[in-house]
Structure formats: structure tokens, C-alpha cells
Write a protein that holds these residues in place. Structure first.
Motif, mmCIF file in Angstrom:
data_model
loop_
_atom_site.group_PDB
_atom_site.id
_atom_site.type_symbol
_atom_site.label_atom_id
_atom_site.label_comp_id
_atom_site.label_asym_id
_atom_site.label_seq_id
_atom_site.Cartn_x
_atom_site.Cartn_y
_atom_site.Cartn_z
ATOM 1 N N THR A 8 65.980 -3.680 13.730
ATOM 2 C CA THR A 8 65.142 -2.956 12.769
ATOM 3 C C THR A 8 65.264 -1.446 12.949
ATOM 4 O OG1 THR A 8 63.180 -2.938 14.207
ATOM 5 C CG2 THR A 8 63.469 -4.850 12.759
ATOM 6 N N THR A 9 65.935 -1.008 14.011
ATOM 7 C CA THR A 9 66.089 0.415 14.286
ATOM 8 C C THR A 9 67.374 0.925 13.624
ATOM 9 O OG1 THR A 9 67.364 0.122 16.333
ATOM 10 C CG2 THR A 9 64.950 0.051 16.499
ATOM 11 N N PRO A 10 67.542 2.242 13.480
ATOM 12 C CA PRO A 10 68.772 2.780 12.890
ATOM 13 C C PRO A 10 70.022 2.301 13.622
ATOM 14 C CG PRO A 10 67.113 4.498 13.059
ATOM 15 C CD PRO A 10 66.560 3.307 13.783
ATOM 16 N N MET A 11 71.093 2.098 12.889
ATOM 17 C CA MET A 11 72.323 1.536 13.447
ATOM 18 C C MET A 11 72.886 2.389 14.582
ATOM 19 S SD MET A 11 75.765 0.319 11.404
ATOM 20 C CE MET A 11 74.760 -0.390 10.111
ATOM 21 N N GLU A 12 72.635 3.681 14.540
ATOM 22 C CA GLU A 12 73.121 4.552 15.605
ATOM 23 C C GLU A 12 72.559 4.165 16.969
ATOM 24 O OE1 GLU A 12 72.004 5.440 12.728
ATOM 25 O OE2 GLU A 12 73.509 6.710 11.758
ATOM 26 N N ASN A 13 71.440 3.440 16.988
ATOM 27 C CA ASN A 13 70.826 3.022 18.253
ATOM 28 C C ASN A 13 71.433 1.743 18.820
ATOM 29 O OD1 ASN A 13 69.084 5.156 17.798
ATOM 30 N ND2 ASN A 13 67.406 3.871 17.045
ATOM 31 N N TRP A 14 72.258 1.055 18.041
ATOM 32 C CA TRP A 14 72.712 -0.264 18.451
ATOM 33 C C TRP A 14 73.795 -0.228 19.532
ATOM 34 C CZ3 TRP A 14 73.691 -3.159 13.143
ATOM 35 C CH2 TRP A 14 72.483 -3.192 12.418
ATOM 36 N N LYS A 15 74.573 0.837 19.557
ATOM 37 C CA LYS A 15 75.808 0.853 20.360
ATOM 38 C C LYS A 15 75.585 0.424 21.800
ATOM 39 C CE LYS A 15 79.704 3.824 21.605
ATOM 40 N NZ LYS A 15 80.348 5.163 21.423
ATOM 41 N N GLU A 16 74.529 0.897 22.432
ATOM 42 C CA GLU A 16 74.334 0.644 23.859
ATOM 43 C C GLU A 16 73.534 -0.618 24.156
ATOM 44 O OE1 GLU A 16 75.981 2.362 25.975
ATOM 45 O OE2 GLU A 16 76.703 3.756 24.422
ATOM 46 N N VAL A 17 72.886 -1.180 23.136
ATOM 47 C CA VAL A 17 71.979 -2.308 23.426
ATOM 48 C C VAL A 17 72.304 -3.594 22.671
ATOM 49 C CG1 VAL A 17 70.004 -0.963 24.211
ATOM 50 C CG2 VAL A 17 70.341 -1.319 21.762
ATOM 51 N N VAL A 18 73.033 -3.506 21.560
ATOM 52 C CA VAL A 18 73.403 -4.716 20.824
ATOM 53 C C VAL A 18 74.774 -5.154 21.320
ATOM 54 C CG1 VAL A 18 73.782 -5.752 18.557
ATOM 55 C CG2 VAL A 18 72.038 -3.979 18.845
ATOM 56 N N LYS A 19 74.776 -6.152 22.184
ATOM 57 C CA LYS A 19 75.977 -6.543 22.915
ATOM 58 C C LYS A 19 76.500 -7.901 22.464
ATOM 59 C CE LYS A 19 75.573 -3.100 25.984
ATOM 60 N NZ LYS A 19 76.571 -2.030 26.155
ATOM 61 N N ASN A 20 77.804 -8.065 22.601
ATOM 62 C CA ASN A 20 78.428 -9.381 22.516
ATOM 63 C C ASN A 20 78.850 -9.755 23.932
ATOM 64 O OD1 ASN A 20 80.291 -11.533 22.352
ATOM 65 N ND2 ASN A 20 80.975 -10.927 20.320
ATOM 66 N N ASP A 21 78.205 -10.760 24.513
ATOM 67 C CA ASP A 21 78.450 -11.096 25.916
ATOM 68 C C ASP A 21 79.901 -11.472 26.193
ATOM 69 O OD1 ASP A 21 75.852 -10.594 26.622
ATOM 70 O OD2 ASP A 21 75.217 -12.693 26.696
ATOM 71 N N PHE A 22 80.620 -11.950 25.196
ATOM 72 C CA PHE A 22 82.018 -12.344 25.428
ATOM 73 C C PHE A 22 82.914 -11.144 25.712
ATOM 74 C CE2 PHE A 22 80.675 -16.089 22.858
ATOM 75 C CZ PHE A 22 80.964 -17.070 23.792
ATOM 76 N N GLU A 23 82.516 -9.965 25.288
ATOM 77 C CA GLU A 23 83.350 -8.787 25.519
ATOM 78 C C GLU A 23 83.544 -8.530 27.018
ATOM 79 O OE1 GLU A 23 81.937 -5.383 23.420
ATOM 80 O OE2 GLU A 23 82.018 -6.336 21.449
ATOM 81 N N THR A 24 82.543 -8.843 27.823
ATOM 82 C CA THR A 24 82.604 -8.557 29.261
ATOM 83 C C THR A 24 83.784 -9.245 29.927
ATOM 84 O OG1 THR A 24 80.205 -8.307 29.327
ATOM 85 C CG2 THR A 24 81.323 -8.663 31.426
ATOM 86 N N SER A 25 84.037 -10.493 29.559
ATOM 87 C CA SER A 25 85.129 -11.232 30.192
ATOM 88 C C SER A 25 86.441 -11.154 29.418
ATOM 89 C CB SER A 25 84.734 -12.705 30.370
ATOM 90 O OG SER A 25 84.439 -13.301 29.121
#
Length: 269
Positions: free
Chosen positions: A195-212
Motif C-alpha cells: 500500500t506504500t509508494p513503489m519506491e519503498n518496495w526495493k529493500e523490503v519486497v523480496k523474492n526468497d528464491f533470489e537468495t539461492s
């Protein structure tokens, strides 16, 4: 009848826990995108399934579209049909293309033969075919949980945003993707973050598969970085890969940047 089963992206994908049945509980936002296959279903003397375009591995008799037909034929008076699929959405790409084809088959058969299957029953049939399939019955943005087949309304509207999807033509199986995952419940509520501006998503909206998967396939990380460098407000991998996407405020033609890969770009609805 001809329809165009579309793909979806995951906005955020948290692997919460492993279930006793061997599947995983997740939380994510599914959002429909315009990259589509073409599906034609017509009455015929006998059932048949054929596909063109991207090669679909495996026995055509076990394709999800075939399975959808036979599943409904067990419960309803469904005539034989010929199913012709023009496959354009990459396979094993985190876009739910096969699931979409199956769900659209259910919807077309329901309409073609006047079966009057309720929405809830269509969802139940779709869940029997695969975790992603049920999403494409209503085909609208939702917050999803459990196996990714249970949904809540979500007030996310990205209509008018420009999206670029980049597929480096890597096939990553679901089993391979989950092999590197350690389930962990997120500290953040995805529904609130979105619900927050998209600019805020980068650091907190994660795809867990990216880590591995990023260390194993460095090209994925490189594509994501390129999308941000070209002005994406948010970029991520979709599903269990291998497609990356970037969402932009306005039309941004990046076809020349990713010329060696499969690229789809267009407006979100």
C-alpha cells in the motif's frame, strides 16, 4: 472459441514453511500481465491436443489442458474437443503459463458447453491441477497464501504502469528452486508494504528464491541490476524464475538492451 491465456508476476514471494504434504506455504501478490499464449478449443469427433510455438516437453496426453478436459469430462456431459495451443509464454519461467492454459481450458469448456459451473467449483477444479492454476480463474490482482492457491482481495492497482519482462531462456524447475530454500516467516506484512509508494518496495519486497538462485545463475542478478539502472521503480524475479521484470512509471523500450533474451513489454491493467 479462441482465448489468450496470460501470464502473471509475483510481487514479493516469501516461503513461509514446509507443509507435511511436501509442499510449501507461501505469501505473495499475484498480478496478471499481458504476455499470452493463444488457445483454440472447438468441438470435434474425438479429443485431441496439439501445440505449436515453444516446444512443450512431455506426453501431450498429460498436458495440463488435456488433464483439465478429462477432469471435467468425468463430471459433466462434455463433448470431445480439439485443443490447439500456440505457446508463447516461456516454460519454467516463473510466469505461470502452463497454469494459465489449464485454467482458461476450464473456463472455455464451461462456456462452450453451458456447464454453469460455479466460481468456487471452477477454483476447486483448478487447484487440483496445480497451485498457480486457481489464480487464473478470476485473473485479477490478489494476495495469495498457503500453497499459493488461496486468495484475499488486495487494493493494488498498477494500471498504466509500464512493465518489461526479461527471460534469459533458463529453465529452472520448481524442485531446483526449492532445493536452496530455508523457509522463514517474513517480519514484514506484504499486504501493508504494497500500500506504500513503489519506491519503498526495493529493500523490503523480496523474492526468497533470489537468495539461492542469483549466486547459481549470475545472469539473473545482472538483469535485475540493469532494470534498475534503466529507471525501474521496482524490479524482481517472478516466481521461482527465471524471468525478471521491471516496473516503470512510463513506457521505456528496453528491447535493444536485452536483445539476446526473450523480452515482453507493455502496460499493466
Amino acid at each position: 472459441m479462441v482465448v489468450f491465456p496470460n501470464a502473471k508476476i509475483n510481487i514479493g514471494l516469501n516461503i513461509v514453511e514446509k507443509r507435511q504434504d511436501g509442499f510449501h506455504n507461501i505469501e505473495s501478490c499475484f498480478y496478471p500481465v499481458g504476455w499470452s499464449d493463444a488457445l483454440e478449443i472447438l468441438p470435434a469427433e474425438s479429443f485431441s491436443f496439439q501445440s505449436d510455438g515453444i516446444n512443450i516437453p512431455g506426453d501431450p496426453a498429460t498436458n495440463l489442458c488435456s488433464r483439465a478436459y478429462y477432469m471435467l469430462a468425468e463430471d459433466y456431459d462434455v463433448e470431445p474437443v480439439s485443443i490447439q495451443l500456440l505457446k508463447a509464454v516461456p516454460i519454467g519461467a516463473g510466469l505461470g503459463g502452463g497454469s494459465s492454459d489449464a485454467a482458461f481450458t476450464i473456463k472455455v469448456l464451461n462456456e462452450l458447453f453451458g456447464l454453469e459451473i460455479s466460481l468456487e467449483k471452477q477454483l476447486d477444479y483448478a487447484r487440483r491441477l496445480g497451485s498457480d492454476c486457481a489464480f487464473f480463474i478470476e485473473n485479477k490482482p490478489v494476495y495469495c497464501f498457503e500453497k499459493g492457491d488461496r486468495f484475499e482481495e488486495i487494493g493494488l492497482n498498477l494500471a498504466g504502469k509500464w512493465i518489461v519482462l526479461v527471460n534469459p531462456e533458463l529453465h529452472i524447475s520448481t524442485a531446483e528452486a526449492y532445493a536452496g530454500i530455508q523457509p522463514l516467516r517474513s517480519e514484514n506484512d506484504l499486504r501493508e508494504i504494497l500500500t506504500t509508494p513503489m519506491e519503498n518496495w526495493k529493500e523490503v519486497v523480496k523474492n526468497d528464491f533470489e537468495t539461492s538462485l542469483f549466486p547459481k545463475y549470475p545472469v539473473l542478478k545482472k538483469i535485475k541490476e540493469s532494470l534498475y539502472n534503466k529507471g525501474a521503480k521496482y524490479a524482481a524475479m517472478s516466481g521461482s524464475g527465471s524471468t525478471l521484470y521491471g516496473i516503470f512509471d512510463e513506457e521505456t523500450d528496453l528491447s535493444g538492451i536485452f536483445g539476446q533474451y526473450k523480452v515482453w513489454q507493455g502496460y499493466l491493467k
